[in-house]
Design an enzyme around this catalytic site. Structure first.
Site, short mmCIF file in Angstrom:
data_model
loop_
_atom_site.label_atom_id
_atom_site.label_comp_id
_atom_site.label_asym_id
_atom_site.label_seq_id
_atom_site.Cartn_x
_atom_site.Cartn_y
_atom_site.Cartn_z
N ASP A 11 23.47 25.96 47.47
CA ASP A 11 23.43 25.00 48.57
C ASP A 11 24.68 24.11 48.41
O ASP A 11 25.27 24.05 47.32
CB ASP A 11 22.14 24.17 48.45
CG ASP A 11 22.09 23.04 49.44
OD1 ASP A 11 22.29 23.30 50.63
OD2 ASP A 11 21.85 21.89 49.02
N ASP A 13 25.39 20.55 50.28
CA ASP A 13 25.06 19.13 50.24
C ASP A 13 24.04 18.82 49.16
O ASP A 13 22.92 19.31 49.22
CB ASP A 13 24.34 18.77 51.55
CG ASP A 13 25.25 18.12 52.53
OD1 ASP A 13 26.19 17.45 52.12
OD2 ASP A 13 24.98 18.28 53.73
N VAL A 49 17.91 19.87 56.45
CA VAL A 49 17.39 20.11 57.80
C VAL A 49 18.56 20.05 58.80
O VAL A 49 19.49 19.26 58.61
CB VAL A 49 16.32 19.02 58.11
CG1 VAL A 49 15.88 19.05 59.55
CG2 VAL A 49 15.13 19.19 57.18
P1 B16 Z 1 25.63 19.25 59.85
P2 B16 Z 1 22.95 21.79 53.07
C1 B16 Z 1 22.53 20.27 55.25
O1 B16 Z 1 23.41 20.87 54.33
C2 B16 Z 1 22.23 18.84 54.88
O2 B16 Z 1 21.49 18.77 53.67
C3 B16 Z 1 21.43 18.17 55.96
O3 B16 Z 1 21.19 16.82 55.63
C4 B16 Z 1 22.22 18.26 57.28
O4 B16 Z 1 21.49 17.67 58.34
C5 B16 Z 1 22.49 19.74 57.57
O5 B16 Z 1 23.22 20.30 56.51
C6 B16 Z 1 23.27 19.92 58.86
O6 B16 Z 1 24.55 19.38 58.67
O7 B16 Z 1 25.22 18.10 60.71
O8 B16 Z 1 26.91 19.00 59.07
O9 B16 Z 1 25.66 20.56 60.58
O10 B16 Z 1 22.21 20.89 52.12
O11 B16 Z 1 22.13 22.92 53.61
O12 B16 Z 1 24.29 22.24 52.50
MG MG Z 2 21.26 20.34 50.13
#
Ligand code: B16
Ligand code: MG
Length: 218
Positions: A11, A13, A49
Site C-alpha cells: 500500500d 499512503d 477509501v
Molecule cells: P486520492 P492508499 C488511499 O491511498 C488513501 O489511504 C485514502 O485516504 C484516499 O482517500 C485514497 O487513497 C484516494 O486517494 O484522492 O489521491 O485518489 O492508502 O490506498 O495508498
Molecule cells: Mg494506506
C-alpha cells in the site's frame, strides 16, 4: 507465518509514504470551509477509501445534502489542496523503514507492486523516487472498484505475474486489509490490532518490518 512468497504488494499512503497526513490536512481544510465537524475518528474511516467515498463519509456530518455536481466540485477542491501539499514531497518523506523494506524485497528477488487506492499514486511515486523499486503500479485508475473490494490487490498480483495466494500484502487501513484478504493475500497490518483485526500479522510501523520473518528459503 514464514512462507515462500513470490511478491510483496505495498500500500502507499500510510505504509510507504506519510501522505495520510496530507489527506487529513486537505479534508480538514475543506470541512472547516464548509463548517462540517471533522476529527481523527472520522479521519480513520477515510484511510484506504476512495476520494468520493471519503467525501460521503465527511458529508454524513453536514446539515444539508449535496447533489452529484456539487460533490464532484468538493472532491476536486479537496484534491487541489492535497496536490498542493504533495508537490512539496521528496524521497525524504518516505516513512521510516519503507526504503529498507523495498530494498530487502529487491535483494530477495521478490516481485514488488504498489497497490494503492489513490489516483495520485503516479505523482507520489515520482515525487518519492519509488519507481526503481517497483515492478508494477496498481492504482485506482486501473480498478473498477476501490478498496475494500479486492480488485486493486488482484490487479497488483496479476501485474507481477504471481497468484494472490503467493503474495504478501502490507496495509495500514482496515479497508485495505479487507481488500487484500479477500483477494487471497497474506496480510501484514501496519498499525493497531483493534483497527486491523483482519490482518494475519500486525506491526506497529515499517521500522520493525523484517522480510526474513515472512520469507522461507528457496
Ligand atoms: P486520492 P492508499 C488511499 O491511498 C488513501 O489511504 C485514502 O485516504 C484516499 O482517500 C485514497 O487513497 C484516494 O486517494 O484522492 O489521491 O485518489 O492508502 O490506498 O495508498
Ligand atoms: Mg494506506
Amino acid at each position: 507465518m514464514s512462507r515462500r512468497f513470490k511478491a510483496v504488494l505495498f500500500d502507499l499512503d500510510g505504509v510507504l509514504a506519510d501522505s495520510a497526513t496530507a489527506h487529513y490536512a486537505a479534508w480538514r481544510r475543506l470541512a472547516d470551509e464548509l463548517g462540517i465537524p471533522f476529527d481523527e475518528t472520522i479521519n480513520e474511516r477515510l484511510k484506504g477509501v476512495s476520494r468520493m467515498d471519503s467525501l460521503d463519509i465527511i458529508l454524513e456530518q453536514a446539515g444539508q445534502s449535496y447533489d452529484a455536481a456539487e460533490k464532484d466540485r468538493l472532491a476536486a477542491r479537496k484534491n487541489g489542496y492535497y496536490r498542493d501539499i504533495i508537490t512539496t514531497l521528496s524521497p525524504e518523506d518516505l516513512l521510516p523503514g519503507a526504503l529498507d523494506a523495498l530494498k530487502a524485497c529487491r535483494t530477495a528477488s521478490l516481485k514488488v507492486a504498489l497497490a494503492s487506492a489513490s489516483r495520485n499514486a503516479p505523482m507520489l511515486v515520482e515525487r518519492l523516487g519509488l519507481a526503481p523499486y517497483l515492478n508494477f503500479i496498481a492504482d485506482a485508475s486501473k480498478a473498477a472498484r476501490s478498496k475494500p473490494a479486492p480488485d486493486i490487490f488482484q490487479i497488483a498480483a496479476a501485474g507481477v505475474g504471481v497468484p494472490p495466494e503467493d503474495a504478501l500484502a502490507i496495509e495500514d487501513a482496515a479497508a485495505g486489509v479487507k481488500a487484500a484478504k479477500d483477494a487471497g493475500c497474506t496480510v501484514i497490518g501496519v498499525g493497531d490490532r483493534e483497527t486491523l483485526w483482519e490482518a494475519d500479522h500486525i506491526i506497529a510501523d515499517m521500522t520493525v518490518f523484517r522480510l526474513e520473518y515472512y520469507i522461507t528459503g528457496p
